[in-house]
Scaffold this motif. Structure first.
Motif, mmCIF file in Angstrom:
data_model
loop_
_atom_site.group_PDB
_atom_site.id
_atom_site.type_symbol
_atom_site.label_atom_id
_atom_site.label_comp_id
_atom_site.label_asym_id
_atom_site.label_seq_id
_atom_site.Cartn_x
_atom_site.Cartn_y
_atom_site.Cartn_z
ATOM 1 N N GLY A 1 13.216 32.216 -24.884
ATOM 2 C CA GLY A 1 11.961 32.177 -25.611
ATOM 3 C C GLY A 1 11.257 33.512 -25.752
ATOM 4 N N LEU B 1 15.134 26.230 -31.604
ATOM 5 C CA LEU B 1 14.959 26.931 -30.327
ATOM 6 C C LEU B 1 14.828 25.939 -29.170
ATOM 7 C CD1 LEU B 1 14.543 29.523 -28.710
ATOM 8 C CD2 LEU B 1 12.130 29.457 -29.307
ATOM 9 N N LEU B 2 14.039 24.874 -29.382
ATOM 10 C CA LEU B 2 13.875 23.879 -28.325
ATOM 11 C C LEU B 2 15.209 23.209 -27.997
ATOM 12 C CD1 LEU B 2 10.499 22.086 -29.149
ATOM 13 C CD2 LEU B 2 11.014 23.635 -27.281
ATOM 14 N N LEU C 1 6.959 18.863 -39.379
ATOM 15 C CA LEU C 1 6.963 19.672 -40.608
ATOM 16 C C LEU C 1 8.382 20.089 -40.993
ATOM 17 C CD1 LEU C 1 4.012 22.194 -40.268
ATOM 18 C CD2 LEU C 1 4.279 20.416 -41.981
ATOM 19 N N SER D 1 12.438 33.556 -31.539
ATOM 20 C CA SER D 1 10.971 33.479 -31.484
ATOM 21 C C SER D 1 10.322 34.388 -32.521
ATOM 22 C CB SER D 1 10.483 33.896 -30.108
ATOM 23 O OG SER D 1 10.926 33.002 -29.154
ATOM 24 N N ILE E 1 10.357 32.707 -35.847
ATOM 25 C CA ILE E 1 9.346 31.644 -35.906
ATOM 26 C C ILE E 1 7.978 32.245 -36.183
ATOM 27 C CG2 ILE E 1 8.213 29.828 -34.582
ATOM 28 C CD1 ILE E 1 10.856 29.539 -33.004
ATOM 29 N N ALA E 2 7.662 33.329 -35.463
ATOM 30 C CA ALA E 2 6.362 33.984 -35.658
ATOM 31 C C ALA E 2 6.252 34.560 -37.066
ATOM 32 C CB ALA E 2 6.166 35.074 -34.608
ATOM 33 N N LEU F 1 2.280 19.673 -31.180
ATOM 34 C CA LEU F 1 3.711 19.994 -31.102
ATOM 35 C C LEU F 1 4.517 19.040 -31.983
ATOM 36 C CD1 LEU F 1 5.605 21.944 -29.536
ATOM 37 C CD2 LEU F 1 5.940 20.117 -27.888
ATOM 38 N N TRP G 1 5.804 27.304 -43.326
ATOM 39 C CA TRP G 1 5.624 26.538 -42.101
ATOM 40 C C TRP G 1 6.792 25.594 -41.844
ATOM 41 C CZ3 TRP G 1 -0.253 24.991 -41.532
ATOM 42 C CH2 TRP G 1 -1.005 26.166 -41.542
ATOM 43 N N MET H 1 3.875 19.666 -35.637
ATOM 44 C CA MET H 1 4.539 20.879 -36.103
ATOM 45 C C MET H 1 6.032 20.630 -36.284
ATOM 46 S SD MET H 1 6.452 23.683 -34.877
ATOM 47 C CE MET H 1 6.106 24.131 -33.211
ATOM 48 N N ALA I 1 11.692 26.375 -34.761
ATOM 49 C CA ALA I 1 11.128 26.013 -33.450
ATOM 50 C C ALA I 1 11.927 24.861 -32.847
ATOM 51 C CB ALA I 1 9.658 25.634 -33.600
ATOM 52 N N ALA J 1 9.409 27.641 -40.172
ATOM 53 C CA ALA J 1 8.974 27.941 -38.798
ATOM 54 C C ALA J 1 9.206 26.728 -37.907
ATOM 55 C CB ALA J 1 7.494 28.333 -38.792
ATOM 56 N N THR K 1 5.591 31.928 -39.567
ATOM 57 C CA THR K 1 4.260 31.346 -39.420
ATOM 58 C C THR K 1 3.201 32.257 -40.015
ATOM 59 O OG1 THR K 1 4.988 30.358 -37.373
ATOM 60 C CG2 THR K 1 2.630 30.394 -37.767
#
Lengths: 275, 407
Positions: B344, B384-385, B49, B361, B364-365, B43, B374, B46, B381, B377, B368
């Motif tokens: 989510g 979103l968090l 990144l 979401s 993000i997908a 996590l 990436w 990622m 992410a 993405a 990816t």
């Protein structure tokens, strides 16, 4: 909760209103699930009523080696491996947490169950990148590891809840009678917390068995699980065989809830007897 | 002897306690290590990144090194240009220059073709390289080009994080909005928040009366109503979404029922639009609203309500000032659960929504798997968090029962 005879007009109106809205809510919750079941027994290929006739041909179509039975096999392999690892790791951690005196115990507990709070897409992407760099993409090991991450928090929670009702002096009694810690755990603690462990194991299995997002990211066709295959089916060709698979999954989860409810009922009965 | 015996006992006890603590810690350790390796590390890596920026450094190492000493005034001196030509020659030989060019293009539009054409001609360039590059394309003599390059060659960048909310840096480093025609991501964020709000509100509107009914039903009726909530709760999200796809299709059950009743002549579009997303998301999340509200409502003593009524309060006042404050913790918990889960959502909108109903979401997908960007993405992410954390803290504060207000 019948209304008393002296109820005012506004009371009567709100009484009726609550019942209408709530009644609609209950129908809304259950009707869609019940409505699709008969379609899987249709002899036609339309997904609507009236059904032209009864047949089991869609179940026959589903019970063929490829793709459904092979994905069922994958689901069972990944689900049971996840269940075993998650139950061992989660039960150990829950028992440890129970005895641990540590300033940041609450934080530690929160971190151990935090995979539940992160959206699965985010965890899925993180695992996708990680597995890509260590060569676990498209492997059974990768799927099992990923599902174990998602499933273990459930085991930690269910076992911890059961442990809250556990009397630690029982272990002390066993120790004073000459048992070592492992024997005390095996013959005193474990039998008492067993319902929690089994519930945790069932939770872990369902988590893996129903999981789709991580499977979308990291499963290659040779690891396609039942939900992954179902997802492809819903997208590509929607026919009653898809409904049959959905109904089979529904039956599996219903059976598992029954087991869980039975366990809960048993624990409640046992603890109420104690008091 | 008399004084050592209790000490001895004390130290024995301390030792036993230490052993117990060690045992407890070693039971927790395997899971902690497992999650560290298989969850927190991936996590963190990622999310990292989203600020990491190594493409230019890796594929144009000499220029990236040389540009660090440039003071940002005018244009760089000959050493940077010489390093650039070296990198271009090596890069076009290894065919890695395109990777650097793509990354540079993220910083300044048009950079890709500038670098690629210079790379193709790199063998024809002669010293002094500053002059021959500017002769090849006047852009190599512009201040903006080099500001962009310096930023693109830095090891960290805010580019992706800014882009995830439709912002960018201009030549002077000022943060500004991207042109209206290119704003994409902020609309996904707004849509995600809006869908989350609508779904939470609908779940509350349905879930509150439903919980009330369960909490006040006879034990027999209660267990039946409870099964009606638990069965969908336990059914997999994918199966329930599939059910809605089947029900809401143009030839599906809902449409044929509407036509049979005579409400409509032809099928109505119920799926692949926002309606389908709301219906199936509310269906999936409703139990998460009911369960916490119900468990709080069960604990509200009936005699409080009787007391309120016997003291002369009208039914509405009893509900407003006695019942609701007691039920509020359950409402808060339900709203927190539903809104955080709703933010989510991915599978359900992907199957029952149209192109205009996808949430963060989905982006993000897409980044990816499909576009393999990436960095983007990861930035989304993180967005979103952060959104989840903000929404979580707002909902937990917004409807907290304010004590002392009424006492």
């Amino acid at each position: 909760m019948a209304l008393p005879s002296h109820a005012t007009a506004s009371q009567r109106i709100s009484y009726v209103l609550v019942r209408i809205v709530a009644g609609f809510g209950f129908v809304f919750l259950i009707a869609p699930i019940l409505a699709i079941i008969p379609i899987s027994f249709s002899s036609g290929s339309f997904l609507s009523y009236p059904l032209p006739g009864f047949s089991l041909k869609w179940y026959e179509a589903v019970l063929t080696p490829y793709p459904w039975l092979s994905s069922l096999r994958n689901s069972l392999i990944i689900g049971s491996a996840t269940m075993v690892i998650a139950t061992i790791l989660g039960t150990m951690a829950a028992v440890g947490l129970q005895n641990l005196r540590f300033k940041y115990k609450a934080l530690l507990t929160a971190l151990l169950v935090s995979p539940l709070a992160v959206p699965v897409v985010v965890s899925g992407v993180a695992l996708y990148f990680f597995f890509a760099s260590v060569g676990l993409l498209g492997t059974f090991a990768g799927m099992i590891l990923a599902h174990t991450v998602l499933a273990t928090p459930f085991v930690v929670i269910t076992v911890s809840v059961t442990l809250q009702g556990f009397d630690p002096t029982l272990v002390q009694a066993a120790l004073s009678l000459g048992a070592n810690r492992f024997e005390a755990f095996r013959s005193v603690t474990l039998p008492i917390i067993m319902p929690g462990v089994v519930s945790g194991a069932i939770f872990a299995f369902i988590t893996s068995f129903d999981e789709i997002v991580v499977a979308l990211f990291i499963a290659a066709p040779s690891q396609f699980t039942l939900p992954r295959q179902l997802f492809a089916g819903v997208r590509d060709k929607l026919d009653p065989s898809i409904v049959a698979v959905a109904v089979l999954l529904l039956v599996v989860s219903t059976l598992l809830i029954l087991v869980l409810e039975l366990l809960r009922w048993r624990t409640e009965r046992l603890t109420s007897q104690k008091r | 002897m008399t004084s050592s015996a209790p000490n001895n006992l004390k130290s024995k006890l301390a030792r036993a306690n230490r052993r117990k603590q060690f045992l407890a810690a070693s039971l927790v350790a395997p899971l902690a290590v497992f999650l560290l390796v298989a969850f927190f590390f991936p996590l963190g890596k990622m999310l990292f990144l989203s600020v990491e920026n190594t493409d230019v450094q890796r594929h144009m190492p000499q220029t990236s090194e040389a540009i660090t000493t440039w003071d940002g005034q005018g244009i760089p001196d000959e050493t940077v240009y010489a390093a650039l030509v070296d990198d271009l020659r090596i890069g076009s030989e290894n065919r890695t220059i395109a990777l650097a060019a793509t990354s540079l293009n993220h910083e300044i539009a048009g950079f890709r073709s500038l670098v690629m054409s210079a790379a193709r001609r790199s063998d024809d360039l002669t010293p002094p390289f500053q002059q021959s590059l500017i002769d090849h394309n006047a852009k190599w003599g512009e201040h903006e080009t080099w500001v962009g390059f310096q930023r693109a060659a830095a090891p960290y960048t805010l580019r992706y994080l800014l882009a995830s909310v439709d912002l960018k840096r201009d030549v002077d480093g000022e943060i500004q909005k991207v042109p209206e025609s290119r704003r994409v991501y902020i609309s996904y964020l707004k849509r995600t928040l809006w869908i989350c709000f609508v779904v939470t509100a609908l779940c509350l509107a349905l879930g509150f009366p439903m919980s009330y009914l369960i909490a006040n039903a006879s034990p027999r009726a209660r267990s039946i109503l409870f099964i009606l909530v638990l069965l969908p709760f336990w059914t997999s999200l994918l199966v329930r979404t599939t059910a809605w796809v089947i029900l809401l299709q143009s030839t599906g059950i809902v449409n044929s029922m509407l036509m049979w009743v005579g409400l409509t002549d032809g099928p109505i579009q119920l799926i692949f639009n926002r309606f389908g997303v709301y219906v199936s998301m509310v269906h999936i999340l409703l139990p998460f609203m009911i369960l916490p509200i119900y468990s709080v409502m069960r604990s509200i003593p009936k005699n409080h309500l009787h007391a309120s009524a016997s003291l002369g309060a009208r039914p509405f006042a009893t509900f407003r000032y006695v019942y609701l404050p007691r039920a509020l913790p359950g409402v808060t918990a339900g709203c927190m659960l539903v809104s955080v889960l709703a933010l989510g959502f991915y599978i359900t909108p992907a199957l029952v929504g149209g192109a205009g109903d996808q949430m963060l979401s989905f982006l993000i997908a897409e980044f990816t798997i499909r576009t393999a960007n990436w960095h983007m993405a990861a930035a989304l992410a993180l967005l979103l968090l952060l959104t989840i954390i903000v929404v979580f803290s707002i909902t937990s504060r917004l409807i907290r029962p304010s004590r002392g207000n009424r006492s």
